[in-house]
Write an enzyme that holds these catalytic residues in place. Structure first.
Site, short mmCIF file in Angstrom:
data_model
loop_
_atom_site.label_atom_id
_atom_site.label_comp_id
_atom_site.label_asym_id
_atom_site.label_seq_id
_atom_site.Cartn_x
_atom_site.Cartn_y
_atom_site.Cartn_z
N ASP A 289 0.97 -1.24 0.08
CA ASP A 289 0.21 0.01 -0.07
C ASP A 289 0.81 1.30 0.01
O ASP A 289 1.58 1.54 1.05
CB ASP A 289 -0.84 -0.02 1.22
CG ASP A 289 -1.91 1.12 1.28
OD1 ASP A 289 -1.97 1.85 0.22
OD2 ASP A 289 -2.59 1.28 2.23
N ASP B 60 -1.67 6.39 -6.49
CA ASP B 60 -2.15 5.43 -5.29
C ASP B 60 -2.34 3.95 -5.88
O ASP B 60 -3.04 3.57 -6.70
CB ASP B 60 -3.36 5.68 -4.36
CG ASP B 60 -3.83 4.86 -3.36
OD1 ASP B 60 -2.93 4.50 -2.49
OD2 ASP B 60 -4.95 4.62 -3.05
#
Length: 514
Positions: A184, A394
């Site tokens: 992440d 992201d």
């Protein structure tokens, strides 16, 4: 952040259509200021091949991975080995141990979008919180860096388990224990579930027992790492941490250090990184089922890249594989000098949001459709003085969100360039969908995202026109937003994305993900 799901072309539920992208040869020349869509526009052609189809969905079963037998985990350890990396594959790859077979394509995408909405809301909420004056520790100290080395680790998509977008396979502790962690770029802390559990969700690997690791050590309350926590506490000079996500998921427990081992790219075993700070969570709840925890790759002081010597820790890259690729086409999350390809990379500067340290902001300059630059207000992609707006890249967001004015311009230009196709009913947040049944091929306008420095992200058609069911319905995979724009992983697939934090820049290069 909330772990989102992305399941656009899982082989287990694939339609009979196999997309083969053919780039149409178009006249060379500079990008044109709009006519919105020019008379002669640049196009990608989707060749619809019905002669091949994936294995039927009901032939697949969910296989629980056994860490001790996973082919990417090496038993031997070797300090001082070169670049380290991790294998990446999509969760729906034919050989993925996380493949689920009890969902239709439409059901999976609905679930993906619901989780994606939670993640986007979580990102926006965190930014709003920081912009409105809630700050983290003022300490700018960092822990002593581990030795300079290049290294890698396996990454496998874990969405089918309700956990994150992609998994990374690493080893933790001494002796090393293999486990899957969510990869992440939108969070910082490395954390994992630990025994004894007050509350632990189901994971594929055995829960980590810190008392069985000879290198595990809790951190004191006045340690630099503890002072850098966003949310921390102290009991008997033992540092405690808590991380919260926008959907109500959380992890809390002791903040400690231990050895983390990743594969060497030189083939010499594993590289052992000592005294890496990590959260040892005894109470963990939420959408992380299957994963042992999370590996934070953000920009904050406690992120994994910031625990590595600056000679290589400031650089990492990944290439997210296609949604139907098998293990032979896996790529790697790479740390070190090898993370930057020797040629073909175009970099764009990172933008700085002084109020939010975690996210990677880019300086986006515009969007072109069919070779024509769209008329979009310059403010649409800019960070303001308070830290609002801007563009984030992201790994955990699936669908790219664009500021509403920018998305409206993209949508109208794309629709104008596809006037020969049949629009059909909206699908969830997708408002531009087409019925492509009974067609052997379709021409669609090219879509290119432009960034400062000439780092153009020229998207293949499969990165913006995606199937959402088994009835030949394809949708434009963008959506509007009132918060900062977010470049999601659908648009990133098939590119190596390079995070060069030594030079504060991000680069893109088309890649075979090998």
């Amino acid at each position: 952040m909330t772990r989102m799901r992305c399941t656009w072309e899982g082989p287990g539920c694939a339609s009979p259509i196999l997309l083969v992208l053919i780039l149409v040869n178009v006249a060379a020349g500079e990008l044109q200021q709009p006519s919105l869509i020019a008379d002669i526009i640049q196009r990608n052609t989707l060749q619809l091949d019905i002669g091949r189809r994936a294995t039927p969905m009901n032939s697949w079963r969910h296989v629980k991975p056994v860490s001790e037998k996973h082919p990417t985990i090496r038993k031997e350890l070797a300090n001082g080995v070169g670049t380290i990396h991790a294998i990446i594959s999509h969760r729906d790859a034919p050989s993925s141990p996380f493949r689920l077979s009890n969902r239709t394509r439409a059901e999976r995408i609905h679930e993906t979008i619901l989780r994606d909405n939670l993640r986007v809301a979580s990102i926006h909420a965190r930014i709003n919180q920081m912009v409105n004056g809630v700050s983290t520790s003022n300490s700018h100290d960092r822990q002593t860096k581990v030795p300079s080395q290049d290294f890698q680790a396996p990454v496998i998509s874990g969405l089918s388990l309700g956990s994150g977008e992609y998994f990374i396979r690493v080893s933790v502790g001494t002796p090393p224990r293999g486990m899957y962690l969510v990869m992440d770029t939108g969070s910082d802390i490395l954390w994992l579930q630990c025994a004894p559990c007050v509350s632990c969700y189901h994971q594929c690997d055995e829960v980590f027992d810190p008392y069985k690791s000879s290198t595990y050590s809790t951190l004191g309350c006045n340690s630099r790492q503890c002072l850098n926590l966003d949310v921390g506490g102290c009991v008997g000079n033992k540092c405690l941490y808590q991380v919260d996500y926008g959907d109500g998921s959380f992890s809390t427990g002791e903040f400690a250090t231990d050895a983390v081992s990743l594969n060497s790219t030189s083939g010499g075993g594993q590289v052992v990184l000592n005294k890496i700070p990590l959260g040892c969570g005894h109470d963990n709840e939420g959408y992380f089922v299957g994963a042992a925890g999370l590996l934070g790759l953000g920009k904050g002081p406690l992120s994994f890249p910031n625990q590595i010597n600056s000679e290589n820790g400031g650089r990492f890259s990944y290439c997210l594989t296609g949604r139907d690729t098998d293990s032979t086409e896996r790529s790697s999350l790479i740390f070190g000098d090898a993370a930057v390809p020797p040629a073909g990379v175009r970099f764009t500067p990172q933008a700085s949001n002084l109020r939010v340290s975690t996210f990677y902001y880019l300086k986006m300059t515009g969007i072109s459709v069919g070779g024509s630059i769209l008329t979009i207000p310059t403010s649409a992609f800019q960070l303001d003085s308070l830290g609002n707006g801007g563009v984030i890249i992201d790994s955990g967001t699936s669908v790219t969100r664009l500021q509403n004015a920018a998305y409206a311009s993209l949508r109208e230009a794309f629709r104008a360039g596809t006037s020969d196709l049949v629009l059909t009913t909206e699908f969830s947040l997708f408002d531009t969908c087409y019925n492509l049944s009974d067609l052997s091929s379709v021409d669609v306008p090219t879509v290119t995202l432009h960034f400062q420095g000439g780092a153009d992200l020229k998207l293949p058609a499969s990165n913006y026109l995606v199937p959402v069911d088994n009835s030949s319905t394809f949708c434009l995979a963008f959506a509007g937003t009132t918060g900062p724009s977010i470049i999601g992983n659908i648009q990133q697939q098939g590119f190596r994305v390079i995070y060069d934090n030594l030079h504060n820049q991000v680069g893109f290069v088309p890649s075979q993900c090998d």
